[in-house]
Enzyme design. Sequence first.
Site, mmCIF file in Angstrom:
data_model
loop_
_atom_site.group_PDB
_atom_site.id
_atom_site.type_symbol
_atom_site.label_atom_id
_atom_site.label_comp_id
_atom_site.label_asym_id
_atom_site.label_seq_id
_atom_site.Cartn_x
_atom_site.Cartn_y
_atom_site.Cartn_z
ATOM 1 N N GLU A 106 -5.987 -10.985 -1.045
ATOM 2 C CA GLU A 106 -6.781 -10.798 0.190
ATOM 3 C C GLU A 106 -8.269 -10.793 -0.152
ATOM 4 O O GLU A 106 -9.026 -9.925 0.291
ATOM 5 C CB GLU A 106 -6.390 -9.478 0.883
ATOM 6 C CG GLU A 106 -4.910 -9.370 1.190
ATOM 7 C CD GLU A 106 -4.523 -8.106 1.943
ATOM 8 O OE1 GLU A 106 -5.415 -7.414 2.461
ATOM 9 O OE2 GLU A 106 -3.313 -7.825 1.996
ATOM 10 N N GLU A 158 0.789 -1.246 0.000
ATOM 11 C CA GLU A 158 0.000 0.000 0.000
ATOM 12 C C GLU A 158 0.819 1.293 0.000
ATOM 13 O O GLU A 158 0.619 2.163 0.843
ATOM 14 C CB GLU A 158 -0.956 -0.009 1.201
ATOM 15 C CG GLU A 158 -1.884 -1.207 1.206
ATOM 16 C CD GLU A 158 -2.778 -1.281 2.445
ATOM 17 O OE1 GLU A 158 -2.631 -0.443 3.349
ATOM 18 O OE2 GLU A 158 -3.622 -2.188 2.493
HETATM 19 C C1 XIL Z 1 -6.057 -6.577 8.547
HETATM 20 C C2 XIL Z 1 -6.280 -7.776 9.476
HETATM 21 O O1 XIL Z 1 -7.142 -8.674 8.829
HETATM 22 C C3 XIL Z 1 -6.851 -7.329 10.786
HETATM 23 O O2 XIL Z 1 -6.906 -8.416 11.701
HETATM 24 C C4 XIL Z 1 -6.028 -6.190 11.393
HETATM 25 O O3 XIL Z 1 -6.649 -5.711 12.554
HETATM 26 C C5 XIL Z 1 -5.842 -5.067 10.402
HETATM 27 O O4 XIL Z 1 -5.295 -5.577 9.198
HETATM 28 N N1 XIL Z 1 -4.957 -4.874 3.874
HETATM 29 C C6 XIL Z 1 -3.895 -5.615 4.311
HETATM 30 C C7 XIL Z 1 -4.056 -6.512 5.479
HETATM 31 O O5 XIL Z 1 -2.834 -5.619 3.653
HETATM 32 O O6 XIL Z 1 -2.868 -6.652 6.213
HETATM 33 C C8 XIL Z 1 -5.166 -6.030 6.392
HETATM 34 O O7 XIL Z 1 -5.362 -7.004 7.403
HETATM 35 C C9 XIL Z 1 -6.437 -5.804 5.593
HETATM 36 C C10 XIL Z 1 -6.222 -4.748 4.542
#
Ligand code: XIL
Length: 371
Positions: free
Chosen positions: A265, A160
């Site tokens: 994701e 990101e």
């Molecule tokens: C999220 C996790 O799922 C949560 O448990 C945590 O509190 C915050 O982060 N993008 C990403 C991930 O790259 O690392 C994030 O994961 C979700 C959005």
Amino acid sequence: MIQIKQIATTRMAGLLLAGCALLPGATFGQTIPSLKDTFKNDFGIGTALHNAQFEERDPQTTQFIVRHFNMATPENIMKSAPIHPKWDTYNFEPADRLVEFGKKHNIQINGHTLIWHSQLPAFMRGMKSRDSVRTFFEDHIKTVAGRYEGKILSWDVVNEALNEDGTMRKSVFLDYLGDEYVTEAFRLTQKASPTTELYYNDYNNEKPAKRAGCIALIKKIQAAGVRIDGVGIQGHWHVGRVPFKDIEESILQYAALGLKVMFTELDIEVLPRNFQGAEVGQRMTANEQSNPYVNGLPDAVQQQLAADYEALFKLFLKHKDKVTRVTFWGVNDGNTWLNNWPIRGRTNYPLLFDRSNQPKPAFYKVVALKQ
Ligand code: XIL
């Protein structure tokens, strides 16, 4: 609800019969097709895991994960705050256990993530000099990537780094190290862990403006003679609004740079949200309408979710020569982060399996593409 259950039961009965012929005496959970086996000639199928899962606290959960997934990403434990809590203190124990879990069950681990503006250790927050940010940056990459050299498949080296318009996102790294920091992170990771695949990962980087910024970033890394192997599109999308055209265009454009493309994701939001994307720092205030499906997902939404997943996997299959992995951000609807973000305590339904690990209509649509 009743209607949903009836549809699911009828379909499940059919598969149950088929499964029983192959697996006499099998319990119900073993009779549905395995996701990873269904797509074994196409791409890897991953999931995000948290401690309770890779510590194997519940044998049935382990069995379920091992049956459906051949890749895993730590949901939190490899992020800089948990793995590097103090200047000179690292907490490798959870990540080491995850690596052991992967080895034992033949699940490849995708490291997530070395350099990210979120979930930074507390000591980084007050950091106000170029030298100290630089020292953190170098030590962190060298130590963490070095430890898992040869033990994990890949790293999301940088997560990101971009704004929605494709410009560089403001962060402690951009402020103190300048926009070269992304290339530098890849260079250092390559040095510390030469056999690990190196990826850039982001959300909304399928959208044209952000995609253009992402492509410029990748070209810059490549022009510096530094290795980058793949690009991750996180894939946090919304039911009925999945941007299929942008996704297809992105697969083509990223692959044209010589990169592997992966969906890292994946989940499909079904609850009200007044913004898109996945900036973890962004929150919404709860109101009376924000948690509408506490007692179950209405059939119309369930069917739309199934149709969205079907169309997505159709697209992934069409480009299976370019798409190397599809990772869901969670195992089932009970443990998705979307139950707690951007509002805490909601009842969300973004994945293929329900809260009891039972397949949803979306699961059947997806596996049917291969039958
Ligand atoms: C999220 C996790 O799922 C949560 O448990 C945590 O509190 C915050 O982060 N993008 C990403 C991930 O790259 O690392 C994030 O994961 C979700 C959005």
